[in-house]
Design a protein around this motif. Structure first.
Motif, short mmCIF file in Angstrom:
data_model
loop_
_atom_site.label_atom_id
_atom_site.label_comp_id
_atom_site.label_asym_id
_atom_site.label_seq_id
_atom_site.Cartn_x
_atom_site.Cartn_y
_atom_site.Cartn_z
N VAL A 162 0.89 -1.24 -0.18
CA VAL A 162 0.05 -0.06 -0.06
C VAL A 162 1.01 1.24 0.00
O VAL A 162 0.62 2.11 -0.84
CB VAL A 162 -0.96 0.03 1.24
CG1 VAL A 162 -1.73 1.34 1.48
CG2 VAL A 162 -2.00 -1.18 0.97
N ALA A 163 1.94 1.26 0.95
CA ALA A 163 2.84 2.37 0.85
C ALA A 163 3.33 2.69 -0.46
O ALA A 163 3.52 3.86 -1.11
CB ALA A 163 3.85 2.24 1.68
N ALA A 164 4.02 1.70 -1.20
CA ALA A 164 4.54 1.91 -2.46
C ALA A 164 3.57 2.32 -3.41
O ALA A 164 3.72 3.09 -4.35
CB ALA A 164 5.23 0.60 -3.14
N ALA A 165 2.34 1.78 -3.50
CA ALA A 165 1.19 2.05 -4.48
C ALA A 165 0.49 3.62 -4.13
O ALA A 165 0.48 4.34 -5.20
CB ALA A 165 -0.09 1.08 -4.36
N LEU A 166 0.76 4.01 -3.06
CA LEU A 166 0.37 5.36 -2.69
C LEU A 166 1.43 6.40 -3.18
O LEU A 166 1.16 7.64 -3.33
CB LEU A 166 0.05 5.59 -1.23
CG LEU A 166 -1.47 4.78 -0.81
CD1 LEU A 166 -1.34 5.08 0.69
CD2 LEU A 166 -2.55 5.68 -1.46
N GLU A 167 2.43 5.95 -3.39
CA GLU A 167 3.52 6.94 -3.80
C GLU A 167 3.59 7.15 -5.53
O GLU A 167 4.57 7.92 -5.92
CB GLU A 167 4.95 6.34 -3.20
CG GLU A 167 5.14 6.44 -1.85
CD GLU A 167 6.59 5.77 -1.51
OE1 GLU A 167 7.17 5.31 -2.42
OE2 GLU A 167 6.85 6.00 -0.09
N CYS A 168 2.77 6.03 -5.90
CA CYS A 168 2.75 6.13 -7.54
C CYS A 168 2.05 7.26 -7.84
O CYS A 168 0.96 7.43 -7.73
CB CYS A 168 2.30 4.87 -7.88
SG CYS A 168 2.00 4.88 -9.70
N PRO A 169 2.49 8.15 -8.91
CA PRO A 169 1.88 9.45 -9.44
C PRO A 169 0.38 8.98 -10.03
O PRO A 169 -0.40 9.90 -10.14
CB PRO A 169 2.58 10.00 -10.35
CG PRO A 169 4.18 9.36 -10.11
CD PRO A 169 3.68 8.26 -9.43
N ALA A 170 0.44 7.74 -10.48
CA ALA A 170 -0.62 7.38 -11.61
C ALA A 170 -2.03 6.97 -10.29
O ALA A 170 -3.08 6.79 -10.74
CB ALA A 170 -0.34 6.15 -12.44
N VAL A 171 -1.72 6.67 -9.31
CA VAL A 171 -2.66 6.31 -8.18
C VAL A 171 -3.43 7.38 -7.36
O VAL A 171 -2.54 7.97 -6.72
CB VAL A 171 -2.03 5.31 -7.20
CG1 VAL A 171 -2.72 4.80 -6.22
CG2 VAL A 171 -1.53 3.92 -7.93
N ARG A 172 -4.68 7.64 -7.59
CA ARG A 172 -5.06 8.68 -6.71
C ARG A 172 -5.66 8.27 -5.43
O ARG A 172 -5.52 8.99 -4.31
CB ARG A 172 -6.61 9.03 -7.46
CG ARG A 172 -7.31 10.19 -6.60
CD ARG A 172 -8.33 10.54 -7.51
NE ARG A 172 -9.12 11.50 -6.64
CZ ARG A 172 -10.49 11.80 -6.91
NH1 ARG A 172 -10.87 11.71 -7.96
NH2 ARG A 172 -11.12 12.70 -6.01
N GLY A 173 -5.78 7.07 -5.42
CA GLY A 173 -5.95 6.25 -3.89
C GLY A 173 -6.15 4.83 -3.87
O GLY A 173 -6.06 4.09 -5.03
N VAL A 174 -6.02 4.22 -2.75
CA VAL A 174 -5.95 2.90 -2.43
C VAL A 174 -7.33 2.42 -1.56
O VAL A 174 -7.18 2.95 -0.34
CB VAL A 174 -4.90 2.25 -1.89
CG1 VAL A 174 -4.98 0.90 -1.37
CG2 VAL A 174 -3.67 2.50 -2.72
N VAL A 175 -8.12 1.60 -1.81
CA VAL A 175 -9.12 0.95 -1.17
C VAL A 175 -8.75 -0.32 -0.55
O VAL A 175 -8.63 -1.19 -1.45
CB VAL A 175 -10.45 0.97 -1.80
CG1 VAL A 175 -11.59 0.33 -0.89
CG2 VAL A 175 -10.99 2.58 -2.13
N VAL A 176 -8.62 -0.63 0.66
CA VAL A 176 -8.27 -2.04 1.20
C VAL A 176 -9.56 -2.52 1.51
O VAL A 176 -10.55 -2.16 2.35
CB VAL A 176 -7.41 -1.87 2.38
CG1 VAL A 176 -7.06 -3.43 2.84
CG2 VAL A 176 -6.09 -1.26 1.88
N VAL A 177 -9.99 -3.60 1.00
CA VAL A 177 -11.03 -4.42 1.29
C VAL A 177 -10.82 -5.58 2.46
O VAL A 177 -10.20 -6.57 2.08
CB VAL A 177 -11.76 -5.10 0.32
CG1 VAL A 177 -13.14 -5.72 0.43
CG2 VAL A 177 -12.15 -3.99 -0.75
N THR A 178 -11.31 -5.43 3.73
CA THR A 178 -10.87 -6.25 4.84
C THR A 178 -11.57 -6.35 5.94
O THR A 178 -12.43 -5.23 6.26
CB THR A 178 -9.22 -6.05 5.29
OG1 THR A 178 -9.10 -7.19 6.15
CG2 THR A 178 -9.30 -4.67 5.69
N ASN A 179 -12.05 -7.22 6.66
CA ASN A 179 -12.58 -7.21 7.74
C ASN A 179 -11.78 -7.41 9.27
O ASN A 179 -12.10 -7.61 10.18
CB ASN A 179 -13.56 -8.57 7.89
CG ASN A 179 -14.55 -8.14 6.88
OD1 ASN A 179 -15.22 -7.07 6.86
ND2 ASN A 179 -15.54 -9.36 6.40
#
Length: 212
Positions: free
Chosen positions: A40-57
């Motif tokens: 998630v940390a690396a994904a959020l640093e990607c300029p093309a990524v506006r956001g990350v939604v984690v689906v978990t309980n």
């Protein structure tokens, strides 16, 4: 194109059972969380990524990943991986119709944001596209353009299943960090050789200390 990534994560106590050759029951939940944190940390640093939604309980995972900047959606369907991803994609599309949506595995601890950007840039050329894992049997990323259904087909032989569903396979060089998911001890060693994020490095060090 801007993307929102949907990252599914099962309850930590149930995660990464195939890592038993590298970590015992007491360490695997921590490793699974560390993989997700570095992903998630690396994904959020990607300029093309506006956001990350984690689906978990999993409450602990939800807190830790939210602290990194991810949004957290409960796994309301409780119907397995594909149901969780379809639910997450629907949550994203309800508020971000103009963006692409991509499912990303939660176990990519060596993920590099620049390599993820290359994959997403390539995916933007197609209605649906996917990237095969390092073993060339599974899938680590499935992308859908705005207005297109994600239609996830994860599970055994998901590479073949995604191709059969009409998704275009992305054939890119030098994106090893986006391909290297971790299910087994050999996978973990391969990720460590690529260079993992700080959470996985610390968790893996604890695992190695325990083995000694």
């Amino acid at each position: 194109m801007q993307w929102t990534l949907v990252v599914p994560l099962k309850p930590l106590a149930l995660a990464k059972s195939r890592l038993s050759d590298a970590a015992d029951d007491g360490l695997r939940p921590g490793l699974a969380l560390a993989f997700a944190q570095d992903t998630v940390a690396a994904a959020l640093e990607c300029p093309a990524v506006r956001g990350v939604v984690v689906v978990t309980n999993d409450a602990r995972a939800g807190r830790e990943l939210a602290a990194l900047g991810a949004a957290v959606a409960p796994d309301e369907p409780r119907g397995g991986l594909n149901a969780a991803l379809a639910h997450g994609a629907a949550v994203v599309r309800a508020s971000r119709r103009a963006e692409g949506v991509a499912a990303l595995n939660a176990d990519l601890p060596a993920l590099r944001s620049r390599e993820l950007a290359r994959v997403l840039d390539a995916a933007a050329a197609f209605p649906r596209a996917f990237l095969a894992d390092a073993a060339a049997l599974g899938t680590t990323l499935l992308a859908a353009a705005p207005g297109r259904d994600l239609r996830p087909c994860f599970g055994p032989d998901s590479r073949a299943r995604h191709r059969a569903s009409g998704a275009v396979e992305l054939r890119l060089d030098a994106v090893d960090s986006v391909r290297q998911d971790v299910d087994t001890g050999d996978d973990l060693r391969a990720a460590l050789a690529l260079g993992v994020g700080p959470h996985t490095a610390a968790a893996a060090a604890r695992s190695l200390m325990t083995e000694q």
